[in-house]
Design a protein around this motif. Structure first.
Motif, PDB file in Angstrom:
ATOM      1  N   GLY A  60       0.778  -1.243   0.000  1.00  0.00           N
ATOM      2  CA  GLY A  60       0.000   0.000   0.000  1.00  0.00           C
ATOM      3  C   GLY A  60       0.803   1.283   0.000  1.00  0.00           C
ATOM      4  N   VAL A  61       2.043   1.248  -0.519  1.00  0.00           N
ATOM      5  CA  VAL A  61       2.834   2.476  -0.570  1.00  0.00           C
ATOM      6  C   VAL A  61       3.184   2.816  -2.018  1.00  0.00           C
ATOM      7  CG1 VAL A  61       3.799   2.197   1.741  1.00  0.00           C
ATOM      8  CG2 VAL A  61       5.078   1.333  -0.223  1.00  0.00           C
ATOM      9  N   GLN A  62       3.222   4.113  -2.274  1.00  0.00           N
ATOM     10  CA  GLN A  62       3.633   4.599  -3.583  1.00  0.00           C
ATOM     11  C   GLN A  62       5.093   5.020  -3.475  1.00  0.00           C
ATOM     12  OE1 GLN A  62       1.215   7.724  -5.166  1.00  0.00           O
ATOM     13  NE2 GLN A  62       2.301   7.743  -7.109  1.00  0.00           N
ATOM     14  N   ILE A  63       5.969   4.269  -4.138  1.00  0.00           N
ATOM     15  CA  ILE A  63       7.399   4.512  -4.007  1.00  0.00           C
ATOM     16  C   ILE A  63       7.870   5.595  -4.974  1.00  0.00           C
ATOM     17  CG2 ILE A  63       7.835   2.201  -3.118  1.00  0.00           C
ATOM     18  CD1 ILE A  63       9.041   1.500  -5.868  1.00  0.00           C
ATOM     19  N   HIS A  64       8.985   6.252  -4.585  1.00  0.00           N
ATOM     20  CA  HIS A  64       9.599   7.293  -5.414  1.00  0.00           C
ATOM     21  C   HIS A  64      11.067   6.966  -5.626  1.00  0.00           C
ATOM     22  CE1 HIS A  64       6.052   9.791  -4.873  1.00  0.00           C
ATOM     23  NE2 HIS A  64       6.119   9.536  -3.580  1.00  0.00           N
ATOM     24  N   ASP A  65      11.529   7.223  -6.816  1.00  0.00           N
ATOM     25  CA  ASP A  65      12.952   7.125  -7.151  1.00  0.00           C
ATOM     26  C   ASP A  65      13.603   5.789  -6.787  1.00  0.00           C
ATOM     27  OD1 ASP A  65      12.776   9.862  -7.937  1.00  0.00           O
ATOM     28  OD2 ASP A  65      13.081  10.453  -5.852  1.00  0.00           O
ATOM     29  N   PRO A  66      13.038   4.661  -7.234  1.00  0.00           N
ATOM     30  CA  PRO A  66      13.699   3.383  -6.951  1.00  0.00           C
ATOM     31  C   PRO A  66      15.041   3.315  -7.685  1.00  0.00           C
ATOM     32  CG  PRO A  66      11.886   3.061  -8.486  1.00  0.00           C
ATOM     33  CD  PRO A  66      11.845   4.497  -8.063  1.00  0.00           C
ATOM     34  N   LEU A  67      16.090   2.959  -6.949  1.00  0.00           N
ATOM     35  CA  LEU A  67      17.433   2.878  -7.521  1.00  0.00           C
ATOM     36  C   LEU A  67      17.818   1.419  -7.751  1.00  0.00           C
ATOM     37  CD1 LEU A  67      19.175   5.437  -5.141  1.00  0.00           C
ATOM     38  CD2 LEU A  67      18.405   5.834  -7.493  1.00  0.00           C
ATOM     39  N   PRO A  68      18.207   1.060  -8.957  1.00  0.00           N
ATOM     40  CA  PRO A  68      18.584  -0.338  -9.227  1.00  0.00           C
ATOM     41  C   PRO A  68      19.759  -0.782  -8.358  1.00  0.00           C
ATOM     42  CG  PRO A  68      18.369   0.903 -11.270  1.00  0.00           C
ATOM     43  CD  PRO A  68      18.314   1.906 -10.145  1.00  0.00           C
ATOM     44  N   ILE A  69      19.653  -2.000  -7.854  1.00  0.00           N
ATOM     45  CA  ILE A  69      20.756  -2.620  -7.125  1.00  0.00           C
ATOM     46  C   ILE A  69      20.950  -4.027  -7.695  1.00  0.00           C
ATOM     47  CG2 ILE A  69      20.505  -1.300  -4.991  1.00  0.00           C
ATOM     48  CD1 ILE A  69      18.984  -3.619  -3.782  1.00  0.00           C
ATOM     49  N   PRO A  70      22.172  -4.531  -7.655  1.00  0.00           N
ATOM     50  CA  PRO A  70      22.404  -5.864  -8.214  1.00  0.00           C
ATOM     51  C   PRO A  70      21.705  -6.946  -7.390  1.00  0.00           C
ATOM     52  CG  PRO A  70      24.464  -4.873  -7.411  1.00  0.00           C
ATOM     53  CD  PRO A  70      23.367  -3.905  -7.151  1.00  0.00           C
ATOM     54  N   MET A  71      21.179  -7.914  -8.086  1.00  0.00           N
ATOM     55  CA  MET A  71      20.556  -9.068  -7.443  1.00  0.00           C
ATOM     56  C   MET A  71      21.119 -10.333  -8.076  1.00  0.00           C
ATOM     57  SD  MET A  71      18.233  -8.551  -5.098  1.00  0.00           S
ATOM     58  CE  MET A  71      17.235  -7.266  -4.421  1.00  0.00           C
ATOM     59  N   THR A  72      21.360 -11.318  -7.246  1.00  0.00           N
ATOM     60  CA  THR A  72      21.827 -12.620  -7.681  1.00  0.00           C
ATOM     61  C   THR A  72      20.809 -13.643  -7.219  1.00  0.00           C
ATOM     62  OG1 THR A  72      24.092 -11.890  -7.318  1.00  0.00           O
ATOM     63  CG2 THR A  72      23.738 -14.254  -7.535  1.00  0.00           C
ATOM     64  N   VAL A  73      20.440 -14.550  -8.100  1.00  0.00           N
ATOM     65  CA  VAL A  73      19.461 -15.572  -7.740  1.00  0.00           C
ATOM     66  C   VAL A  73      20.011 -16.934  -8.150  1.00  0.00           C
ATOM     67  CG1 VAL A  73      17.071 -16.331  -8.006  1.00  0.00           C
ATOM     68  CG2 VAL A  73      17.604 -13.918  -8.122  1.00  0.00           C
ATOM     69  N   ASP A  74      19.965 -17.884  -7.230  1.00  0.00           N
ATOM     70  CA  ASP A  74      20.455 -19.227  -7.520  1.00  0.00           C
ATOM     71  C   ASP A  74      19.546 -19.992  -8.475  1.00  0.00           C
ATOM     72  OD1 ASP A  74      22.678 -18.867  -5.945  1.00  0.00           O
ATOM     73  OD2 ASP A  74      21.845 -19.875  -4.197  1.00  0.00           O
ATOM     74  N   ASN A  75      18.295 -19.582  -8.575  1.00  0.00           N
ATOM     75  CA  ASN A  75      17.328 -20.260  -9.434  1.00  0.00           C
ATOM     76  C   ASN A  75      17.512 -19.772 -10.876  1.00  0.00           C
ATOM     77  OD1 ASN A  75      15.078 -21.155 -10.837  1.00  0.00           O
ATOM     78  ND2 ASN A  75      13.686 -20.840  -9.122  1.00  0.00           N
ATOM     79  N   PRO A  76      17.978 -20.630 -11.798  1.00  0.00           N
ATOM     80  CA  PRO A  76      18.234 -20.192 -13.174  1.00  0.00           C
ATOM     81  C   PRO A  76      16.962 -19.815 -13.939  1.00  0.00           C
ATOM     82  CG  PRO A  76      18.550 -22.558 -12.980  1.00  0.00           C
ATOM     83  CD  PRO A  76      18.305 -22.049 -11.595  1.00  0.00           C
ATOM     84  N   ALA A  77      15.793 -20.160 -13.416  1.00  0.00           N
ATOM     85  CA  ALA A  77      14.542 -19.803 -14.087  1.00  0.00           C
ATOM     86  C   ALA A  77      14.131 -18.358 -13.804  1.00  0.00           C
ATOM     87  CB  ALA A  77      13.420 -20.748 -13.644  1.00  0.00           C
ATOM     88  N   LEU A  78      14.807 -17.700 -12.841  1.00  0.00           N
ATOM     89  CA  LEU A  78      14.425 -16.345 -12.446  1.00  0.00           C
ATOM     90  C   LEU A  78      15.431 -15.304 -12.929  1.00  0.00           C
ATOM     91  CD1 LEU A  78      13.335 -16.902  -8.727  1.00  0.00           C
ATOM     92  CD2 LEU A  78      11.896 -16.894 -10.783  1.00  0.00           C
ATOM     93  N   ASP A  79      14.910 -14.162 -13.307  1.00  0.00           N
ATOM     94  CA  ASP A  79      15.705 -12.970 -13.614  1.00  0.00           C
ATOM     95  C   ASP A  79      15.212 -11.898 -12.649  1.00  0.00           C
ATOM     96  OD1 ASP A  79      17.105 -10.831 -14.640  1.00  0.00           O
ATOM     97  OD2 ASP A  79      15.900 -10.688 -16.470  1.00  0.00           O
ATOM     98  N   MET A  80      15.941 -11.690 -11.546  1.00  0.00           N
ATOM     99  CA  MET A  80      15.485 -10.785 -10.497  1.00  0.00           C
ATOM    100  C   MET A  80      16.160  -9.424 -10.622  1.00  0.00           C
ATOM    101  SD  MET A  80      15.344 -11.294  -6.387  1.00  0.00           S
ATOM    102  CE  MET A  80      14.062 -12.521  -6.508  1.00  0.00           C
ATOM    103  N   ARG A  81      15.329  -8.396 -10.573  1.00  0.00           N
ATOM    104  CA  ARG A  81      15.810  -7.014 -10.584  1.00  0.00           C
ATOM    105  C   ARG A  81      15.467  -6.393  -9.241  1.00  0.00           C
ATOM    106  NH1 ARG A  81      16.690  -5.668 -16.070  1.00  0.00           N
ATOM    107  NH2 ARG A  81      16.992  -7.694 -17.059  1.00  0.00           N
TER     108      ARG A  81
END
Length: 134
Positions: A60-81
Motif C-alpha cells: 500500500g505504498v507509492q514509491i519514489h525514485d527506486p534505484l537499481p541494485i544488483p541481485m543474484t538468484v540461484d534459481n536459473p529460471a528467475l531474472d530478479m531485478r
C-alpha cells in the motif's frame, strides 16, 4: 530455451531498518520465509514499473525514485531485478494477506539469521543499505 521469469523486488529502507514481508506457508514458491516486497514483471511492464505496482499492491505504498541494485538468484529460471527505495508515500501494511502474513522492520545485521527467500542476495542488500544510510 525457456524464457526466464522476470521478478522486480524493492528493498525499502527507513531509519537504517529494512522492511521484509513474511510469505505465507501456503505460497507455492518460497513458502514460510522472509522476502522483499515485489513480484512478477507483467507483459509490457519494465522492472521499474513492476516494482512500483507491486509495492502499491502488496504493502500500500507509492514509491519514489527506486534505484537499481544488483541481485543474484540461484534459481536459473528467475531474472530478479532489485531496487533500493528510501522514499515513499503511505505507511506499509499487509495489503495482500493471501501472500504475506507478517511485515516487519529489521536491522541489517540480523538478516543473515532469518530464513530468507533468496539468501544469495544478502551481501548485495547489505551493501545497498549501507550506501543508503551513509
Amino acid at each position: 530455451m525457456v524464457a526466464r521469469i522476470q521478478i522486480a523486488t524493492a528493498v525499502l529502507v527507513r531509519e537504517g531498518l529494512v522492511l521484509l514481508a513474511h510469505r505465507t506457508p501456503l505460497r507455492e514458491a518460497y513458502p514460510d520465509c522472509w522476502g522483499f516486497v515485489g513480484g512478477h514483471v507483467e507483459p509490457g511492464e519494465s522492472p521499474d514499473q513492476a516494482v512500483r505496482r507491486e509495492c502499491l499492491e502488496e504493502v500500500g505504498v507509492q514509491i519514489h525514485d527506486p534505484l537499481p541494485i544488483p541481485m543474484t538468484v540461484d534459481n536459473p529460471a528467475l531474472d530478479m531485478r532489485g531496487f533500493l527505495v528510501t522514499r515513499w508515500e503511505g505507511e506499509p501494511v499487509i495489503a495482500e494477506p493471501e501472500e504475506h502474513d507478517d511485515l516487519r522492520w529489521f536491522r541489517p545485521g540480523v538478516l543473515a539469521d532469518l530464513n530468507l527467500a533468496h539468501p544469495e542476495n544478502l551481501l548485495n542488500i547489505l551493501n545497498a543499505v549501507q550506501r543508503a544510510t551513509a
